[in-house]
Each structure stands twice: as C-alpha cells, then as structure tokens.
Scaffold this active site. Sequence first.
Site, short mmCIF file in Angstrom:
data_model
loop_
_atom_site.label_atom_id
_atom_site.label_comp_id
_atom_site.label_asym_id
_atom_site.label_seq_id
_atom_site.Cartn_x
_atom_site.Cartn_y
_atom_site.Cartn_z
N TYR A 191 4.17 7.04 9.51
CA TYR A 191 3.29 6.13 8.94
C TYR A 191 3.93 4.44 8.39
CZ TYR A 191 -0.93 2.99 8.73
OH TYR A 191 -1.78 1.73 8.33
N TYR B 219 -8.73 5.31 7.76
CA TYR B 219 -8.91 5.97 8.93
C TYR B 219 -10.26 6.76 9.60
CZ TYR B 219 -4.92 3.23 10.36
OH TYR B 219 -3.91 2.24 10.51
N PRO C 272 -3.53 1.04 18.68
CA PRO C 272 -2.76 0.17 17.53
C PRO C 272 -3.19 0.94 16.65
CG PRO C 272 -4.76 -0.61 18.55
CD PRO C 272 -4.16 0.38 19.51
N HIS D 131 0.77 -1.46 0.29
CA HIS D 131 0.02 -0.05 -0.51
C HIS D 131 0.68 1.35 0.04
CE1 HIS D 131 -4.08 -2.10 1.88
NE2 HIS D 131 -3.88 -2.16 0.71
N LYS E 240 2.60 0.78 15.14
CA LYS E 240 3.75 0.08 15.61
C LYS E 240 3.52 -0.58 15.74
CE LYS E 240 4.63 4.04 13.34
NZ LYS E 240 4.65 3.23 11.70
#
Length: 392
Positions: free
Chosen positions: A385, A201, A293, A72, A297
Amino acid sequence: MRTQVAIIGAGPSGLLLGQLLHQAGIAAVVIEQRSGDYVLGRIRAGVLEQGTVDLMDQLGLGERMHAEGLVHGGINLGFRNTRQRIDMHALTGGKQVMVYGQTEVTRDLMAARVACGAKTVYEARDVALHDFNGKNPRVTWNKDGAAHELHCDFIAGCDGYHGVSRASAPPALLKTYEKVYPFGWLGVLSETPPVAHELIYSNHERGFALCSMRSNTRSRYYVQCSLDDKVEYWSDTAFWDELRRRLDPEAADTLVTGPSIEKSIAPLRSFVAEPMRFGSLFLAGDAAHIVPPTGAKGLNLAASDVRYLASALMQFYGDKSAAGIDTYSERCLRRVWKAVRFSWWFTSLMHRFPDSGEFGQKLQEAEIGYLLESKAASTALAENYVGLPMEA
Ligand code: RFL
Ligand code: PHB
C-alpha cells in the site's frame, strides 16, 4: 517545430515527465487534446505513495502538498460491522502515504510548466504519431484550423488508456493482458468533513464501500455498483443511504452528508500492454496499464514509469548511453505487474462478486481475519500500500 521529446497527454504522467526533463535541461513539448480546465475537472486519484511525494519534492513542487496534504500512517479495514486499523507506519518501518488529490498534483505541475516557460499545446485535435520506428519521428495535430508538425528524437505516449499512442503501436508487436471486473465504483465528492481521520475500506455483504477525502472539509466516498448503473439512478439521498448501510455502526452514525459536488461511475479493469517501448516511442502511465482503484496505485505507477523514463533519457543525452532506454520497458513492467497483482488481490478481497456465493464470502472473511491477526499478512498489505521500492 522541433524538440527533443514530444509528450502526448497532459495528465500526471505527461506533466511529471515534462518537469523532470526540464530540470535535466532536456527540451520537451506537451500536446494535449483537451483544455487545461477539462483536465483539472476530472476527479480521480487521492493517495500518493512516499515515492510520488519524493518526486514532487525533487521537482521543487512540494510546498503546497506538504501544507495542505494529509499524511496517513494507517488505513482501516471494515468488515462484519466492525473496523480495524492496519498500522502501515509501524509495519513498514516508518513509511506513510499522503492524501493530496490528483487535481492538485496536476494544478501544481501545470503552474510549474507555465512558470518555467515550457510549451504545452492544449486542445490539439487529430494528434498522430509518425515514423517512431524510423529516423524522422514526429507528431502532427490540428488546432484552430491549422495543421502543426513537431519533429523530435523521442515520443512519450502519456495519453491514458484511450489515447492514440498505444493504438499507434504495431499490433503484431503488442501483447495485452486484461481482466474486466463485473462491477464499477460510484463516487461522490462532497463539501463535508470526512467520516474518519484515515481511509476506511469496507467489505460488506451489500458490496464494497470506501471512505476517502481530499481535505478536512472535503470527502470522497465510493460504493461498489453494478455495471448497468447510471449516475442518474442515484440521487444524493440514495447514495448516502447505501453508503451508511455498508459502514460499521459508529461510522454510519457519525457520517456527515451534504449535496454532491461531483458524482461519477468508473468501471474496474486490470490491463497491461507489453512492451512499453516501440523504437523511439515510449508508453507511460495509463497508456500502458490500468489497475482497479482499490489499491490506489494508478497515479503512483504513472509516477514511477516517468522516473524510469526521465533517467533513461538523461543517460541517453548526458552519457550518450542507450542502456536506460533499452531496459525501460522491462524495468517498468517488473514494478507494474507487482502493482497489478496487489490491486487485483485487494479488489478480490473487498468486493462482492456476483458468482462467488456464500463460500466466497466466507473465504473473504477468513482472509480479512487472518490479515488482521497476522503480522506477516498485514505487513505484506502495508508494504504494497505504501509503495514497493523502485529499482536503482
Ligand atoms: P491520464 O490521467 O488519463 O492522462 C492522459 C492525458 O492524455 C490526454 N489524451 C490525449 N492527448 C493528446 N492526444 C490524444 N489522442 C489523447 N488522448 C488522451 C487526456 O486528455 C489526458 O489529459 O493518464 P496518466 O497521466 O497516465 O495518469 C494516470 C492516472 O490519471 C490514473 O492512473 C489514476 O487516476 C488512477 N486512480 C488512482 N490512482 C492512484 O494512484 N491513487 C488513487 O487513489 C486513484 N484513485 C484512480 C482513482 C482512477 C479513478 N478513475 C476514475 C479511473 C480513483 C478513480 C475513481
Ligand atoms: C480517492 O480518494 O479517490 C481514492 C483513495 C483510495 C483509493 C482509491 C481512490 O484506493
């Protein structure tokens, strides 16, 4: 029995460390309190940073991950009934993440351990650590009615947040930092195609929601829930209805639902224990730190800890230098705190907090708006990220 490194716990940190040490010709035994099937049955992380992908490749274990994992280059942020993409690949100069479940990483590592003949003890009861501040470090446990003892040079405490290793550290030397969030995540795994190609998200007035996946036919979804919630209160229908309400109209319309294969609730917490070394005992992964979460990470931090630890032990055995083991804790903690900060920030930005009110919600909306408009702000999110670099 004697070995060089006794590893407590067969989660990702213990198994990754075991393979790195095996590759370097350092003997290690893994001691796990549960069965292998139990460890594989836990549904947890889904997103691997590039550094974790590289580590699997370095171990020669990348084949299935590259064949079945999903690469991704972006994530979607949902808010105010819309969804916008953060192009992490473009913002970070080509970095990406890999969607490949923790279960599969663990399965590949367990198979590699069996293939190379390395020893793993499953279902070890009453595991105890001894004399890691002295000259005769060892680990004892009971199994099948017999007592066992393993002498070693070092003990790697890779036994997670509830393990025995951190609990064995001298309380006077241990400092812990903790933040408990006033909500949890209710997660569902289902044999349904993911609602979107990349993760969503979603910040919503009813609470956060996350759309993730394990493959093109298997989805993983989460909704923010209350700390008093119980899995039994949530029928599959109730879960799908709630998830749909928290998504943008296009995602809500295309969401494919089906029976849950797994449903669980996880509380959210940030936690760091310092230092990460006590004599010949080293803590790694969730044994030393927990992150919520939201930033994906936890598993990736476990992987970076054990990379530092493996290279420190290689320096010790290979170059007869203690420099690596002496700086292990500081090096890990510098990276750990950055991930703790990012996970806390992303959690704070995306969730409903019971006491932050409309003012808090407006601030979140302003910040998400800024994130999506400002290249500097979205680059900061993207860099964190995909994973901050490790020190050389
Ligand atoms: P683990 O996986 O907890 O493994 C520890 C092992 O030690 C064993 N053990 C003992 N063995 C012997 N004696 C004892 N006394 C023992 N006590 C415990 C346990 O049985 C277990 O097998 O820790 P490790 O290896 O440090 O790995 C950490 C990761 O599992 C964790 O950080 C991640 O799952 C966190 N996480 C995520 N991380 C990511 O990087 N990306 C994600 O997308 C992501 N999503 C998540 C997550 C964690 C979640 N939950 C449920 C907490 C999503 C969720 C919902
Ligand atoms: C997951 O797929 O389980 C997952 C993905 C991203 C996160 C957390 C969990 O931030």
